[in-house]
Motif scaffolding. Structure first.
Motif, PDB file in Angstrom:
ATOM      1  N   GLU A 290       4.789   2.703  -0.535  1.00 17.60           N
ATOM      2  CA  GLU A 290       4.388   1.361  -0.943  1.00 17.60           C
ATOM      3  C   GLU A 290       3.119   0.943  -0.206  1.00 17.60           C
TER       4      GLU A 290
ATOM      5  N   ARG B  74       0.184   2.605  -1.867  1.00 21.19           N
ATOM      6  CA  ARG B  74      -0.178   1.971  -3.140  1.00 21.19           C
ATOM      7  C   ARG B  74      -1.030   0.727  -2.900  1.00 21.19           C
ATOM      8  N   ARG B  75      -0.597  -0.106  -1.949  1.00 21.90           N
ATOM      9  CA  ARG B  75      -1.333  -1.336  -1.677  1.00 21.90           C
ATOM     10  C   ARG B  75      -2.697  -1.057  -1.048  1.00 21.90           C
TER      11      ARG B  75
END
Length: 363
Positions: free
Chosen positions: A61, A64-65
């Motif tokens: 995650e 992704r950010r």
């Protein structure tokens, strides 16, 4: 003599510990050798940011950010003009980062992690007369840096080598640039201000500006057979052997072995670099032998700069960009220390010891 001052207390941190006597680097409770063997850049950032910012589910995650932030940051590349481009790469990078918002939250931290990774490849391409390459958010941070630099998706060996480098230099105690970052953060200035202060400290030749001259030394030596004679002559002339000795480590710098291992894996996949590493190993052995003979009272061993230079050279980064690549990896440490200091809430304000003249007393 304490001159009436309180005892100096070392800064308390949960982020990293440098044991110079044992040659050990610990990052958030994990030794460097273990960390570099199993972690990617995204993993070490997740580790260092833990408890300092709002939680991120996992390294995936986070990746992704961070990929999305690289895309947002790329818009600033169009502001690079001819005057800015005439500066050294690290100065261009610093000027571009100075344009960013000065917050103190996770969004700002992600922006500041993305910024040097996007700006440096763009600057290097523009200096070569090439068009900057836009980020690919689906790639890992290391893979995207190399893709933006070379305009192609890199091979797995190159990505692994850059990941190893970024992990290895992610944090290293209270060095000059990290201290600068913490001092600024203690004033409650934002994270961007802290990173700018850190880059300014890093660019000095006594801190982050040393790896490039290692390659100059290897170029001058030329072949393994020349190593000992060249090194002896250099010492006779009072020159410093680049890549040897450290202010903290009394034994071998553990980061040198981490990068040497990563370089060997890269060379195994890309044999074109084999002659270079064979020369480096010969120089390393000759230098250690000569230093033991000439400076037996000083514990001088290979440091992180030696194999940093070889690894970044093999990854096609130009020598004048090495400090900028260092900043890409160390920004996570600067941010973590700045945030830790900001949350603590204390202003760093050392007292000076005055050694100048005193006013004359009236007769």
């Amino acid at each position: 003599m304490n001159n009436g001052l309180e005892d100096v207390v070392a800064a308390e941190t949960q982020l990293s510990h440098v044991n110079g006597e044992a040659g050990q680097l610990i990052i958030r409770g994990v030794s460097l050798d273990r960390l570099v063997a199993h972690a990617r850049y995204e993993d070490v950032v997740t580790l260092l940011f833990s408890g300092l910012f709002e939680p991120i589910a996992d390294a995936a995650e986070f990746g992704r950010r961070l990929g999305q932030k690289r895309v947002e940051i790329f818009a600033h590349v169009e502001t690079i003009d001819r005057d800015l481009l005439a500066l050294p790469p690290v100065d261009v990078m610093r000027a571009l980062i100075a344009r960013l918002a000065d917050g103190d939250d996770l969004d700002t931290a992600l922006m500041l992690l993305a910024a040097p990774a996007v700006f440096l490849p763009a600057v290097l391409r523009l200096k070569r007369g090439e068009t900057p390459v836009a980020p690919t958010p689906a790639l890992s941070h290391a893979a995207d840096i190399l893709a933006m630099l070379g305009a192609r998706v890199p091979n797995d060996a190159a990505v692994a080598a850059l990941d190893a480098y970024l992990v290895t230099i992610s944090d290293h105690g209270l060095n000059a640039s990290t201290f600068a970052s913490r001092v600024v953060a203690s004033t409650k200035a934002g994270l961007t201000s802290s990173v700018l202060a850190a880059i300014s400290a890093l660019k000095g030749p006594l801190h982050g500006g040393a790896p490039g001259p290692v390659l100059d030394m290897l170029d001058a030596i030329g072949t393994p057979d020349n190593a000992q004679d060249w090194l002896v002559r250099a010492l006779d002339q009072g020159e410093r052997l680049m890549g040897f000795g450290h202010r903290v480590y009394r034994v071998r710098d553990p980061r040198a072995d981490a990068l040497k291992g990563a370089l060997k894996q890269l060379v195994a996949a890309e044999p074109a670099n084999r002659d270079r590493i064979e020369l480096a190993e010969a120089v390393e052995q000759s230098a250690l032998a000569v230093l033991r003979l000439r400076k037996p009272d000083r514990p001088l061993d290979v440091n992180v700069e030696f194999y940093t230079a070889l690894l970044l050279d093999a990854l096609k980064f130009p020598r004048d960009a090495f400090t900028g690549v260092f900043a890409i990896g160390r920004t996570v440490g600067w941010l973590a220390h700045a945030r830790e200091q900001s949350l603590e809430g204390r202003l760093i304000r050392p007292r000076s010891v005055y050694v100048g003249p005193l006013p004359q007393q009236a007769a």
